[in-house]
Design a protein around this motif. Structure first.
Motif, PDB file in Angstrom:
ATOM      1  N   LYS A 173       0.865  -0.730  -0.047  1.00 44.88           N
ATOM      2  CA  LYS A 173      -0.104  -0.150   0.425  1.00 44.88           C
ATOM      3  C   LYS A 173       0.342   1.459   0.229  1.00 44.88           C
ATOM      4  N   ILE A 174       1.389   1.548   1.145  1.00 52.17           N
ATOM      5  CA  ILE A 174       2.670   2.489   1.200  1.00 52.17           C
ATOM      6  C   ILE A 174       3.679   2.915   0.130  1.00 52.17           C
ATOM      7  N   ILE A 175       3.992   1.807  -0.673  1.00 58.95           N
ATOM      8  CA  ILE A 175       4.729   1.810  -2.214  1.00 58.95           C
ATOM      9  C   ILE A 175       3.939   2.016  -3.584  1.00 58.95           C
ATOM     10  N   SER A 176       2.565   1.673  -3.206  1.00 54.82           N
ATOM     11  CA  SER A 176       1.940   2.227  -4.293  1.00 54.82           C
ATOM     12  C   SER A 176       1.218   3.621  -4.624  1.00 54.82           C
ATOM     13  N   VAL A 177       1.025   4.021  -3.317  1.00 56.32           N
ATOM     14  CA  VAL A 177       0.775   5.452  -2.577  1.00 56.32           C
ATOM     15  C   VAL A 177       1.900   6.615  -3.390  1.00 56.32           C
ATOM     16  N   LEU A 178       3.139   6.129  -2.438  1.00 57.33           N
ATOM     17  CA  LEU A 178       4.147   6.809  -2.976  1.00 57.33           C
ATOM     18  C   LEU A 178       4.849   6.925  -4.309  1.00 57.33           C
ATOM     19  N   LEU A 179       4.622   5.933  -5.167  1.00 61.44           N
ATOM     20  CA  LEU A 179       4.780   5.953  -6.963  1.00 61.44           C
ATOM     21  C   LEU A 179       3.495   6.535  -7.039  1.00 61.44           C
ATOM     22  N   LEU A 180       2.888   6.390  -7.335  1.00 58.65           N
ATOM     23  CA  LEU A 180       1.266   6.855  -7.574  1.00 58.65           C
ATOM     24  C   LEU A 180       1.748   8.277  -7.647  1.00 58.65           C
ATOM     25  N   PHE A 181       2.481   8.622  -6.492  1.00 56.71           N
ATOM     26  CA  PHE A 181       2.491  10.248  -6.034  1.00 56.71           C
ATOM     27  C   PHE A 181       3.305  10.668  -7.051  1.00 56.71           C
ATOM     28  N   VAL A 182       4.443  10.154  -7.177  1.00 56.39           N
ATOM     29  CA  VAL A 182       5.884  10.392  -7.823  1.00 56.39           C
ATOM     30  C   VAL A 182       5.341  10.513  -9.012  1.00 56.39           C
ATOM     31  N   GLY A 183       4.486   9.824  -9.371  1.00 54.47           N
ATOM     32  CA  GLY A 183       4.075   9.514 -11.335  1.00 54.47           C
ATOM     33  C   GLY A 183       3.198  11.046 -11.170  1.00 54.47           C
ATOM     34  N   GLY A 184       2.509  11.041 -10.642  1.00 55.60           N
ATOM     35  CA  GLY A 184       1.224  11.610 -10.674  1.00 55.60           C
ATOM     36  C   GLY A 184       1.871  13.901 -11.156  1.00 55.60           C
ATOM     37  N   MET A 185       3.202  13.528 -10.455  1.00 63.22           N
ATOM     38  CA  MET A 185       4.207  14.600  -9.663  1.00 63.22           C
ATOM     39  C   MET A 185       4.684  14.620 -10.830  1.00 63.22           C
ATOM     40  N   LEU A 186       5.442  14.005 -12.151  1.00 60.03           N
ATOM     41  CA  LEU A 186       6.167  13.557 -12.704  1.00 60.03           C
ATOM     42  C   LEU A 186       4.992  14.497 -14.030  1.00 60.03           C
ATOM     43  N   ILE A 187       3.995  13.493 -14.363  1.00 58.45           N
ATOM     44  CA  ILE A 187       3.708  14.238 -15.538  1.00 58.45           C
ATOM     45  C   ILE A 187       2.445  15.503 -15.025  1.00 58.45           C
ATOM     46  N   THR A 188       2.578  15.830 -14.917  1.00 57.64           N
ATOM     47  CA  THR A 188       1.442  17.484 -13.726  1.00 57.64           C
ATOM     48  C   THR A 188       2.674  18.047 -14.190  1.00 57.64           C
ATOM     49  N   GLY A 189       4.370  18.192 -13.189  1.00 58.60           N
ATOM     50  CA  GLY A 189       4.589  18.913 -13.725  1.00 58.60           C
ATOM     51  C   GLY A 189       5.426  19.179 -14.597  1.00 58.60           C
ATOM     52  N   SER A 190       5.724  17.824 -15.895  1.00 59.09           N
ATOM     53  CA  SER A 190       5.620  18.377 -17.015  1.00 59.09           C
ATOM     54  C   SER A 190       5.259  18.790 -18.466  1.00 59.09           C
ATOM     55  N   ALA A 191       3.536  18.772 -17.861  1.00 59.69           N
ATOM     56  CA  ALA A 191       2.498  19.625 -18.450  1.00 59.69           C
ATOM     57  C   ALA A 191       2.904  20.921 -17.645  1.00 59.69           C
ATOM     58  N   ASN A 192       3.199  21.399 -16.302  1.00 61.55           N
ATOM     59  CA  ASN A 192       3.484  22.561 -16.402  1.00 61.55           C
ATOM     60  C   ASN A 192       4.590  23.047 -16.664  1.00 61.55           C
ATOM     61  N   ALA A 193       5.654  22.321 -17.174  1.00 64.73           N
ATOM     62  CA  ALA A 193       6.974  23.049 -17.980  1.00 64.73           C
ATOM     63  C   ALA A 193       6.436  23.079 -19.213  1.00 64.73           C
ATOM     64  N   ILE A 194       6.012  22.722 -19.925  1.00 67.88           N
ATOM     65  CA  ILE A 194       5.231  22.422 -21.618  1.00 67.88           C
ATOM     66  C   ILE A 194       5.152  23.722 -21.409  1.00 67.88           C
ATOM     67  N   ASN A 195       3.152  24.306 -20.405  1.00 64.37           N
ATOM     68  CA  ASN A 195       2.756  25.333 -20.613  1.00 64.37           C
ATOM     69  C   ASN A 195       4.156  26.506 -19.935  1.00 64.37           C
ATOM     70  N   GLN A 196       4.757  26.449 -19.098  1.00 63.89           N
ATOM     71  CA  GLN A 196       5.676  27.986 -19.399  1.00 63.89           C
ATOM     72  C   GLN A 196       6.668  28.023 -20.517  1.00 63.89           C
ATOM     73  N   VAL A 197       6.847  26.801 -21.157  1.00 65.14           N
ATOM     74  CA  VAL A 197       8.173  26.966 -22.446  1.00 65.14           C
ATOM     75  C   VAL A 197       6.826  27.354 -23.746  1.00 65.14           C
ATOM     76  N   LEU A 198       6.197  27.246 -23.637  1.00 66.09           N
ATOM     77  CA  LEU A 198       4.823  27.430 -25.412  1.00 66.09           C
ATOM     78  C   LEU A 198       3.955  29.349 -24.039  1.00 66.09           C
ATOM     79  N   GLU A 199       4.231  29.303 -22.959  1.00 67.52           N
ATOM     80  CA  GLU A 199       3.740  30.503 -23.190  1.00 67.52           C
ATOM     81  C   GLU A 199       4.914  31.622 -22.095  1.00 67.52           C
ATOM     82  N   LYS A 200       6.269  31.433 -22.693  1.00 66.72           N
ATOM     83  CA  LYS A 200       7.303  32.656 -21.837  1.00 66.72           C
ATOM     84  C   LYS A 200       6.656  33.846 -22.553  1.00 66.72           C
ATOM     85  N   LYS A 201       6.334  34.220 -23.682  1.00 63.03           N
ATOM     86  CA  LYS A 201       6.265  35.725 -23.644  1.00 63.03           C
ATOM     87  C   LYS A 201       5.557  35.676 -23.297  1.00 63.03           C
TER      88      LYS A 201
END
Length: 309
Positions: A56-84
């Protein structure tokens, strides 16, 4: 000589701290944490005995990490495209890419690596379905919603889909299927985003207009029509908020009833603050809607967790 070493060490330490801070801003850590929080809670609410038996603990931790990586990636793309665009707004001008502290190449490389790693974690530890939903959410937010913000206010509707998919990702990661429970959680978070985001857009209207974003439902900006839309979506949250009890997400006994009462009160409060915005049409009322929405999501998710079946 010792002073030189100390100076170099301090300079290196400052440089590392500054870079870490930049990456926290790049992934919009607070926002990402809130998004992934809904993923984890949805995972825990779902009937996920299989993953509990694995760990249970490993599953929750990996879901959290995986989710943060995907969400962080989306936000990084957002900032690259909206730089100006970000560089034109006071609230975003100091972001790492907009300010020039981080190159678009570095931010893009991070987005690719983080997104790929996050999707891989979901696929490897959980199931391919959750990984595909995560990938779809990343694509929709980064490459459809982001450019659409300058075209039409329908972008808010489009953006609400990846904004609500984290709940479905959590459910699918637990069960491997697209069941009614996952869609109900998706619907709750989907509707919640409209009064939440329009309150933010109301407060930052001048900044958004300067950058060319079209995010309020009225072309004329903060109007009674916008406030009315917030009332409508808040009202829709009332019947949807009762669904968890009837589809088996919550306990059918006392705990489930208490949970539904909590959700009902939260939804009625969102209607109330939206009505205040309609009547007063001021920034103070918009702030009340915004802050209420933050507390709403946290309280609702925790209530569903406590009252789960």
């Amino acid at each position: 000589m010792q002073e030189d070493k100390t100076t170099i060490a301090n300079s290196t330490s400052f440089g590392v701290a500054s870079k870490v801070k930049d990456y926290f801003q790049l992934i919009k850590f607070t926002l990402s944490f809130m998004v992934v929080f809904s993923t984890v809670v949805s995972f825990l609410i779902a009937p996920n005995e299989d993953h509990y038996s694995r760990n249970k603990i490993i599953s929750v931790l990996l879901l959290f990490v995986g989710g943060m990586l995907i969400t962080g990636s989306a936000n990084a793309i957002n900032q690259v495209l909206e730089k100006k665009s970000d560089s034109l707004m006071k609230r975003t001008a100091k972001r790492p890419v907009a300010s020039g502290r981080m190159s678009t190449t570095e931010a893009s490389a991070f987005a690719i690596i983080a997104g790929a790693l996050g999707v891989f974690i979901l696929w490897y530890w959980f199931n391919s379905a959750s990984a595909l939903v995560g990938l779809f959410s990343l694509f929709l937010y980064g490459f459809i919603y982001t450019p659409l913000k300058k075209v039409n206010s329908i972008a808010v509707l489009v953006g609400a889909i990846p904004g609500a998919l984290p709940c479905l990702i959590g459910w699918v990661a637990a069960t491997g299927g697209f069941e009614i429970g996952g869609w109900v959680l998706f619907a709750i978070q989907f509707l919640w985003q409209f009064p939440h985001f329009w309150a933010i857009a109301w407060l930052a209207h001048q900044d958004y207009t300067t950058a060319g974003f079209k995010l309020l439902p009225s072309d004329k900006g903060p109007t009674k029509f916008t406030a009315l839309q917030s009332i409508i979506y808040s009202a829709l949250m009332i019947p949807v908020g009762l669904l968890p009890y009837f589809v088996g997400i919550t306990d059918v006994g006392t705990r489930g009833i208490i949970t539904m009462v909590v959700l009902l009160l939260c939804n009625l409060w969102m209607v109330y603050v939206s009505v205040l915005l309609f009547k007063r049409m001021d920034l103070g009322s918009a702030k009340k809607v915004m802050f209420s929405s933050y507390f709403y999501l946290m309280i609702v998710l925790l209530a569903l967790f406590v009252g789960r079946a």
